[in-house]
Design an enzyme around this catalytic site. Structure first.
Site, PDB file in Angstrom:
ATOM      1  N   CYS A  80     -10.475  26.676  -7.259  1.00  0.00           N
ATOM      2  CA  CYS A  80     -10.559  27.945  -7.967  1.00  0.00           C
ATOM      3  C   CYS A  80     -11.477  28.849  -7.140  1.00  0.00           C
ATOM      4  CB  CYS A  80     -11.121  27.720  -9.358  1.00  0.00           C
ATOM      5  SG  CYS A  80     -10.940  29.139 -10.418  1.00  0.00           S
ATOM      6  N   CYS A  88      -5.608  31.196  -9.740  1.00  0.00           N
ATOM      7  CA  CYS A  88      -6.545  32.243  -9.315  1.00  0.00           C
ATOM      8  C   CYS A  88      -6.226  32.779  -7.923  1.00  0.00           C
ATOM      9  CB  CYS A  88      -7.979  31.735  -9.413  1.00  0.00           C
ATOM     10  SG  CYS A  88      -8.203  30.024  -8.963  1.00  0.00           S
ATOM     11  N   CYS A 104      -4.481  27.777   0.019  1.00  0.00           N
ATOM     12  CA  CYS A 104      -4.947  26.519   0.595  1.00  0.00           C
ATOM     13  C   CYS A 104      -4.151  26.224   1.856  1.00  0.00           C
ATOM     14  CB  CYS A 104      -4.727  25.367  -0.383  1.00  0.00           C
ATOM     15  SG  CYS A 104      -5.783  25.418  -1.808  1.00  0.00           S
TER      16      CYS A 104
END
Length: 142
Positions: free
Chosen positions: A19, A93, A97
């Site tokens: 997050c 959110c 990645c």
């Protein structure tokens, strides 16, 4: 362990919750998974822009169900943390990645507990619990 369950070098599946601030949703998810799985799963959490401390409403909501996350500290998301994890879960959110082949990626659309009252944070906490229980049943079906 079932054939389709991911395994790390330790023989345990590893889950990374991500997050932005690593202060609310990801900390609650990590707390739930560590509580429910014990030492059967490696649990990590991180954020792309970690906060100074964990959201106090998240700490309070988790304490209400007997889970202490007061020692948790927001951590920066690293490529190594993603690479070392079998399952990477972003928390709705918008975090990006690094993508590695063979990893399982999920995005859980969850409200942000930041600035919310405890009643709203409890709802988020309970939503996270049900998602973690489902994940746990998939990773450790027996």
């Amino acid at each position: 362990m079932p054939e389709n369950a991911p395994q790390t070098l330790t023989g345990k599946p590893s889950v990374l919750f991500v997050c932005v601030h690593n202060a609310g949703r990801s900390q609650m998810a990590a707390g739930w998974l560590a509580h429910l799985a014990g030492d059967r799963i490696e649990v990590r959490s991180a954020g792309s822009a970690p906060a100074e401390e964990v959201n106090q409403a998240a700490v309070e909501a988790m304490a209400e169900v007997g889970i202490d996350i007061t020692a948790a500290r927001p951590k920066a998301l690293t490529v190594d943390a993603v690479d070392a994890s079998d399952v990477v879960i972003t928390m709705g959110c918008g975090d990006a990645c690094p993508i590695f082949p063979g990893k399982r990626y999920e995005d859980w659309q969850l409200d942000d507990p930041a600035g919310q009252g405890i009643d709203t944070v409890r709802l988020i906490r309970d939503d996270i619990r049900s998602r973690v229980e489902k994940l746990l049943s998939e990773l450790l079906p027996d």
